[in-house]
Design a protein around this motif. Structure first.
Motif, PDB file in Angstrom:
ATOM      1  N   GLY A   1       0.788  -1.226   0.000  1.00 23.72           N
ATOM      2  CA  GLY A   1       0.000   0.000   0.000  1.00 23.72           C
ATOM      3  C   GLY A   1       0.819   1.273   0.000  1.00 23.72           C
ATOM      4  N   ALA A   2       0.271   2.276   0.682  1.00 25.56           N
ATOM      5  CA  ALA A   2       0.907   3.596   0.718  1.00 25.56           C
ATOM      6  C   ALA A   2       2.263   3.554   1.404  1.00 25.56           C
ATOM      7  N   HIS A   3       2.408   2.660   2.382  1.00 29.46           N
ATOM      8  CA  HIS A   3       3.690   2.540   3.081  1.00 29.46           C
ATOM      9  C   HIS A   3       4.780   2.065   2.116  1.00 29.46           C
ATOM     10  N   LEU A   4       4.452   1.083   1.296  1.00 27.96           N
ATOM     11  CA  LEU A   4       5.392   0.602   0.281  1.00 27.96           C
ATOM     12  C   LEU A   4       5.779   1.731  -0.665  1.00 27.96           C
ATOM     13  N   ASN A   5       4.817   2.467  -1.142  1.00 25.12           N
ATOM     14  CA  ASN A   5       5.095   3.567  -2.075  1.00 25.12           C
ATOM     15  C   ASN A   5       5.977   4.626  -1.440  1.00 25.12           C
ATOM     16  N   ALA A   6       5.723   4.929  -0.167  1.00 23.64           N
ATOM     17  CA  ALA A   6       6.521   5.948   0.513  1.00 23.64           C
ATOM     18  C   ALA A   6       7.968   5.504   0.680  1.00 23.64           C
ATOM     19  N   ILE A   7       8.168   4.230   1.041  1.00 28.41           N
ATOM     20  CA  ILE A   7       9.534   3.718   1.187  1.00 28.41           C
ATOM     21  C   ILE A   7      10.271   3.803  -0.143  1.00 28.41           C
ATOM     22  N   ARG A   8       9.601   3.426  -1.214  1.00 29.48           N
ATOM     23  CA  ARG A   8      10.236   3.476  -2.532  1.00 29.48           C
ATOM     24  C   ARG A   8      10.566   4.897  -2.963  1.00 29.48           C
ATOM     25  N   ASP A   9       9.653   5.821  -2.668  1.00 28.18           N
ATOM     26  CA  ASP A   9       9.817   7.189  -3.169  1.00 28.18           C
ATOM     27  C   ASP A   9      10.801   8.012  -2.337  1.00 28.18           C
ATOM     28  N   LYS A  10      10.703   7.920  -1.015  1.00 31.25           N
ATOM     29  CA  LYS A  10      11.464   8.823  -0.149  1.00 31.25           C
ATOM     30  C   LYS A  10      12.265   8.117   0.939  1.00 31.25           C
ATOM     31  N   GLY A  11      12.290   6.777   0.903  1.00 26.65           N
ATOM     32  CA  GLY A  11      12.980   6.052   1.951  1.00 26.65           C
ATOM     33  C   GLY A  11      12.122   5.942   3.198  1.00 26.65           C
ATOM     34  N   LEU A  12      12.615   5.190   4.166  1.00 27.85           N
ATOM     35  CA  LEU A  12      11.894   5.065   5.429  1.00 27.85           C
ATOM     36  C   LEU A  12      12.510   6.010   6.457  1.00 27.85           C
TER      37      LEU A  12
ATOM     38  N   LEU B   1      16.381   8.988  11.195  1.00 31.67           N
ATOM     39  CA  LEU B   1      17.251   8.214  10.327  1.00 31.67           C
ATOM     40  C   LEU B   1      16.487   7.958   9.025  1.00 31.67           C
ATOM     41  N   VAL B   2      17.045   8.371   7.916  1.00 33.77           N
ATOM     42  CA  VAL B   2      16.395   8.150   6.623  1.00 33.77           C
ATOM     43  C   VAL B   2      17.150   7.028   5.919  1.00 33.77           C
ATOM     44  N   ALA B   3      16.477   5.907   5.771  1.00 33.40           N
ATOM     45  CA  ALA B   3      17.116   4.718   5.222  1.00 33.40           C
ATOM     46  C   ALA B   3      16.536   4.389   3.855  1.00 33.40           C
ATOM     47  N   ARG B   4      17.425   4.101   2.928  1.00 28.16           N
ATOM     48  CA  ARG B   4      17.032   3.674   1.590  1.00 28.16           C
ATOM     49  C   ARG B   4      17.316   2.185   1.449  1.00 28.16           C
ATOM     50  N   PHE B   5      16.326   1.442   1.042  1.00 29.67           N
ATOM     51  CA  PHE B   5      16.501   0.015   0.794  1.00 29.67           C
ATOM     52  C   PHE B   5      15.419  -0.433  -0.170  1.00 29.67           C
ATOM     53  N   ALA B   6      15.594  -1.601  -0.735  1.00 34.48           N
ATOM     54  CA  ALA B   6      14.621  -2.128  -1.683  1.00 34.48           C
ATOM     55  C   ALA B   6      13.336  -2.513  -0.961  1.00 34.48           C
TER      56      ALA B   6
ATOM     57  N   GLU C   1       2.828   7.721   9.833  1.00 35.89           N
ATOM     58  CA  GLU C   1       2.208   7.890   8.511  1.00 35.89           C
ATOM     59  C   GLU C   1       3.009   7.012   7.573  1.00 35.89           C
ATOM     60  N   PRO C   2       2.547   6.774   6.365  1.00 41.20           N
ATOM     61  CA  PRO C   2       3.329   5.944   5.446  1.00 41.20           C
ATOM     62  C   PRO C   2       4.763   6.436   5.307  1.00 41.20           C
ATOM     63  N   GLY C   3       5.709   5.526   5.542  1.00 39.51           N
ATOM     64  CA  GLY C   3       7.114   5.879   5.412  1.00 39.51           C
ATOM     65  C   GLY C   3       7.739   6.476   6.654  1.00 39.51           C
ATOM     66  N   HIS C   4       6.964   6.644   7.732  1.00 44.14           N
ATOM     67  CA  HIS C   4       7.473   7.245   8.962  1.00 44.14           C
ATOM     68  C   HIS C   4       7.103   6.357  10.157  1.00 44.14           C
ATOM     69  N   ILE C   5       8.125   5.968  10.925  1.00 43.70           N
ATOM     70  CA  ILE C   5       7.942   5.107  12.099  1.00 43.70           C
ATOM     71  C   ILE C   5       8.619   5.771  13.288  1.00 43.70           C
ATOM     72  N   ARG C   6       7.936   5.748  14.411  1.00 44.59           N
ATOM     73  CA  ARG C   6       8.524   6.283  15.646  1.00 44.59           C
ATOM     74  C   ARG C   6       8.769   5.143  16.632  1.00 44.59           C
ATOM     75  N   LEU C   7       9.986   5.088  17.172  1.00 46.77           N
ATOM     76  CA  LEU C   7      10.292   4.183  18.273  1.00 46.77           C
ATOM     77  C   LEU C   7      10.163   4.968  19.567  1.00 46.77           C
TER      78      LEU C   7
END
Length: 346
Positions: A47-58, A69-74, A170-176
């Motif tokens: 979904g939107a989370h996948l798209n956000a990771i692809r577009d702007k990283g996690l 931390l902005v991480a780029r991965f497949a 939100e999609p692409g953003h995670i808080r610990l």
């Protein structure tokens, strides 16, 4: 597998299967680890989370840090696109595993290990179990038709029990929300080179890791709270603080007492007493359980690993679980009603 030669550097392809809050955080830290420079980290998301990771990283927002931390991965929503992996880390909920088991199996080399990070009682529980007298027994409700056992195989499993507050902002953003602690162990209790190597690479990526030769003790120690708070919160729509300050706290104590008794009969040591766990619960504040979040989002709830498992293992151990039996009936009825409502919306 010649396990004597296993080193962290051998894990050059790693898949995190289920990139929600915990899985996404694992993927982000692994992708940013100097130890894994040049390795391929891939997350299975949707979904939107996948798209956000692809577009702007996690974007991983960590405690005490002003910038994420902005991480780029497949990332992909289709595991079939990937080649077999050196290591697979699964962070799906227990009731999601059967449907995903064929895809997970397709990612495995003959010698691949699978780290299973899961709440509640896992499908492989009695594999290699030397303490219960029930070694090798399968629990049908945890693994319908034995599909996970057949497709993945319990011999591949390294078990994980995690204490980590995590939230999808939100999609692409995670808080610990805390420092976090991950217990890892072989189901057999062995101290294997693979276990050591996996612990080392996760430690190097920023996690606090403890390895143990008694992983079932850690499963039950966390389960003591989950088995009580999750279903009661879903039934009452209450946060943990509301449960602890209300009349349901007596039921919480009954549930925990039964869980403690079942664990003990199966040869496990739960670190906290019921009273200590209740006091710990009071410190969790306004936290929402995962089962309540699933209910609010209209998703199926994780009933079998978190509730039904107590009654099933209680019967196997000869321990009565009347409070859990009642709770199981109620939460199952609620889940059925929610499923009916979802079907009518289609």
């Amino acid at each position: 597998m010649d396990s004597t030669e296993t080193k962290p550097g051998q894990f050059r392809s790693i898949c995190i299967f289920g990139a929600g809050a915990i899985g996404g955080a694992l993927a982000a830290r692994l992708a940013s680890s100097a130890m894994l420079k040049g390795a391929t980290i891939t997350a299975i998301a949707r979904g939107a989370h996948l798209n956000a990771i692809r577009d702007k990283g996690l974007h991983l927002h960590e405690p005490g840090k002003t910038e994420p931390l902005v991480a780029r991965f497949a990332a992909t929503g289709n595991a079939g696109e990937l080649e077999p992996q050196d290591l697979v880390i699964v962070t799906l909920k227990g009731h999601q595993l059967t449907a995903a088991s064929a895809d997970i199996a397709g990612l495995l080399k003959p010698d691949s290990r699978v780290v299973m990070i899961q709440n509640g009682i896992p499908w492989w529980y009695f594999h290699g179990d030397k303490t219960s007298g029930l070694e090798g027994r399968k629990v049908e409700a945890l693994d319908p038709d034995g599909l996970i056992w057949q497709r993945i195989g319990p011999q591949r499993v390294i078990a994980g029990v995690i204490y980590q507050g995590a939230q999808m902002l939100e999609p692409g953003h995670i808080r610990l929300t805390s420092g976090g602690l991950l217990h890892l162990g072989e189901p057999s209790g062995a101290s294997s080179p693979e276990l050591t190597a996996i612990a080392d690479l996760l430690q190097a990526s920023g996690w606090t890791i403890k390895t143990t030769d008694r992983i079932r003790d850690e499963i039950w120690s966390k389960f003591l709270g989950n088995a009580a708070f999750n279903p009661i919160s879903a039934l009452t729509r209450g946060r943990i603080s509301e449960i602890m300050d209300g009349p349901a706290v007596d039921l919480v104590k009954q549930i925990m007492t039964e869980v403690h008794n079942v664990a003990g009969k199966l040869g496990c040591h739960v670190r906290e007493t019921v009273e200590e766990k209740l006091e710990h619960g009071r410190g969790l504040g306004n936290a929402k359980t995962s089962m309540l979040q699933d209910l609010e989002q209209g998703r199926p709830m994780e009933i079998t690993p978190l509730t039904r498992a107590v009654t099933l293992l209680g019967r196997m151990a000869g321990v009565p679980t009347p409070a859990n039996d009642m709770l199981l009936s109620l939460i199952s009825q609620l889940d059925a009603s929610m499923a009916k409502a979802r079907a009518q919306e289609i």
